[in-house]
Design an enzyme around this catalytic site. Structure first.
Site, PDB file in Angstrom:
ATOM      1  N   CYS A   1       0.807  -1.219   0.000  1.00  0.00           N
ATOM      2  CA  CYS A   1       0.000   0.000   0.000  1.00  0.00           C
ATOM      3  C   CYS A   1       0.842   1.272   0.000  1.00  0.00           C
ATOM      4  CB  CYS A   1      -0.952  -0.006   1.194  1.00  0.00           C
ATOM      5  SG  CYS A   1      -2.042  -1.443   1.190  1.00  0.00           S
TER       6      CYS A   1
ATOM      7  N   HIS B   1      -2.832   8.109   6.194  1.00  0.00           N
ATOM      8  CA  HIS B   1      -3.019   6.799   5.571  1.00  0.00           C
ATOM      9  C   HIS B   1      -4.297   6.143   6.085  1.00  0.00           C
ATOM     10  CE1 HIS B   1      -2.011   2.962   3.748  1.00  0.00           C
ATOM     11  NE2 HIS B   1      -2.222   2.376   4.921  1.00  0.00           N
TER      12      HIS B   1
ATOM     13  N   GLU C   1      -1.270   5.449  13.900  1.00  0.00           N
ATOM     14  CA  GLU C   1      -0.879   6.590  13.077  1.00  0.00           C
ATOM     15  C   GLU C   1      -1.189   7.894  13.802  1.00  0.00           C
ATOM     16  OE1 GLU C   1      -1.353   8.529   8.600  1.00  0.00           O
ATOM     17  OE2 GLU C   1      -2.699   6.892   9.208  1.00  0.00           O
TER      18      GLU C   1
ATOM     19  N   LYS D   1      -9.878   8.263   2.552  1.00  0.00           N
ATOM     20  CA  LYS D   1     -10.303   6.882   2.319  1.00  0.00           C
ATOM     21  C   LYS D   1     -11.716   6.645   2.830  1.00  0.00           C
ATOM     22  CE  LYS D   1      -5.758   4.582   2.386  1.00  0.00           C
ATOM     23  NZ  LYS D   1      -4.855   5.693   2.750  1.00  0.00           N
TER      24      LYS D   1
ATOM     25  N   HIS E   1      -9.880   2.172   0.079  1.00  0.00           N
ATOM     26  CA  HIS E   1      -8.417   2.029   0.111  1.00  0.00           C
ATOM     27  C   HIS E   1      -7.937   1.467  -1.224  1.00  0.00           C
ATOM     28  CE1 HIS E   1      -4.405   1.432   1.216  1.00  0.00           C
ATOM     29  NE2 HIS E   1      -4.511   0.478   2.120  1.00  0.00           N
TER      30      HIS E   1
ATOM     31  N   PHE F   1       1.831  -3.357   4.074  1.00  0.00           N
ATOM     32  CA  PHE F   1       2.197  -4.655   4.631  1.00  0.00           C
ATOM     33  C   PHE F   1       3.709  -4.852   4.507  1.00  0.00           C
ATOM     34  CE2 PHE F   1      -2.109  -7.017   3.854  1.00  0.00           C
ATOM     35  CZ  PHE F   1      -2.687  -6.257   4.852  1.00  0.00           C
TER      36      PHE F   1
END
Length: 422
Positions: free
Chosen positions: A170, A310, A321, A344, A349, A408
């Site tokens: 991502c 994010h 975050e 998002k 996403h 990831f």
């Protein structure tokens, strides 16, 4: 010493933006949709949902690749390539960059994707299982591999400079933009098409993330399913689309009379080195990516006005975050002076395409001096204590903005943009 001097002196600006996602098929549609709080999430139309526990996603509606690509050529490409070309077309028109033979070898492409042609992989596997290996299309491999988005775009525009693709989950398209920034800085190109693309709304794509328990299961209320920072968030919603920037060396852009939209001033990377899918405690990796980007930009945390987070709407990720942002920005984050939002909540996403889309949105936020909202906040998670621009846009002075992307494997990237002013 001479090469280091050249690296420092070359400035990089953005002259074009092309966006496509579930909220809209152009940058103007996307921006207007975000300000209106319009969700792109709905019940999936792309495949039969029988047996699927998750039935919602942010699909691009009424997308026709034949508007951009001849039918014969479109059949040789996966959907992620179609969307990259569509976004690149808009960005190139926006920039009004004419690729002459004189500049073509100094013009490159860097487009990332986390997954690539899932749709083609699934289709061709079915063909093989039903009819044997002879039923596999000769275009199977070039329609699926991640670098072919960059490859097709480079052919389309005769971009004969650097041609690369990043596949870092991502974070892919944030890395592509950051790497393009460095390519121009160090003098390896004068202009780049950079960003990312993804089209993973397929039976295996959605089914795989659902098997990980990563997705929201609010099938009966899709528009409110993605709810970053809200205490009742239950996972992310898969989106698709692309975000592409045209990036140029400052003097190159000025000589041709380009309209400059923003300057790219910072890029930071880090690794959590912690877990396959989970973030490091206290968002430590995110913290280091943001501080590295600020260091490259040579600005203090107090100068950042807006952060496009994010935040995907996962229970742990959003909180970590938020903690990392609070640790970087201190009192400005705690007293709600710093604006933070997760778009998002509307776009879903985009996985490897998220950083490109959100970089473009961040630039539009500076151009319009408006922070887009985080939708679907009903009651904040007590662990999320910042100003998330809840449920409606907020006019604001935005001179510097930061965009985060995390993936990831613990791969992190942050980009810093500066509002353009002569």
């Amino acid at each position: 010493m001479q090469s280091q001097q050249a690296y420092v002196q070359r400035r990089v600006v953005v002259t074009g933006v092309g966006l496509i996602c579930g909220v809209g098929r152009t940058s103007n549609e996307v921006w207007e949709g975000l300000l209106a709080g319009r969700s792109g999430v709905a019940e999936i139309k792309a495949f039969d949902l029988t047996g699927h526990p998750v039935r919602i996603a942010a699909e691009v509606k009424d997308f026709d690749p034949l508007v951009f690509i001849e039918k014969k050529e479109a059949r040789k490409m996966g959907r992620f390539i179609h969307m990259a070309i569509a976004a690149a077309d808009e960005a190139m028109k926006h920039s009004r960059l004419e690729v002459t033979p004189e500049i073509s070898t100094r013009f490159g492409v860097h487009i990332g994707s986390g997954i690539g042609g899932f749709d083609v992989i699934e289709r061709e596997h079915t063909n093989m299982m039903n009819g044997g290996p002879r039923k596999i299309s000769p275009f199977f491999i070039p329609a699926t591999i991640i670098n072919l988005a960059a490859g097709h775009v480079s052919i389309r525009y005769n971009a004969r400079g650097p041609n690369e693709a990043t596949a870092t989950a991502c974070t892919s398209s944030a890395h592509s933009i950051g790497d393009a920034f460095r390519i121009i800085q160090r003098g390896d190109a004068d202009a780049m098409i950079a960003g990312g693309t993804e089209a993973a709304i397929t039976p295996m794509g959605v089914g795989g993330f659902a098997a990980m328990k990563a997705l929201s299961t609010r099938n009966e209320d899709p528009e409110h399913a993605c709810r970053p920072f809200d205490k009742d968030r239950d996972g992310f919603v898969v989106g698709e689309g692309a975000g592409i920037l045209i990036m140029e060396e400052l003097e190159f852009a000025k000589v041709r009379g380009a309209k400059i939209l923003a300057e790219v001033v910072g890029y930071g990377m880090s690794s959590d080195a912690f877990h396959m899918t989970g973030m490091a405690p206290e968002g430590e990796g995110c913290f280091r990516a943001m501080t590295a980007a600020l260091k490259v930009a040579d600005i203090s945390p107090d100068q950042i006005d807006y952060v496009n987070a994010h935040a995907t709407s996962t229970p742990l990720g959003d909180a970590l975050e938020s903690q990392a942002i609070e640790n970087v920005f201190g009192e400005r984050a705690r007293n709600h002076t710093l604006l933070v939002s997760s778009t998002k909540s509307m776009t879903g996403h985009l996985l490897g395409g998220a950083g490109g889309l959100e970089a473009g949105i961040t630039i539009l936020a500076m151009l319009h001096q408006t922070a887009p909202p985080t939708m679907n906040i009903v009651e904040l998670d007590p662990a999320c204590r910042l100003n998330y621009v809840p449920n409606k846009p907020q006019a604001a002075k935005i001179d510097y903005a930061l965009s985060n992307s995390f993936g990831f494997g613990g791969t992190n990237a942050s980009l810093v943009f500066k509002r353009w002013a002569e």
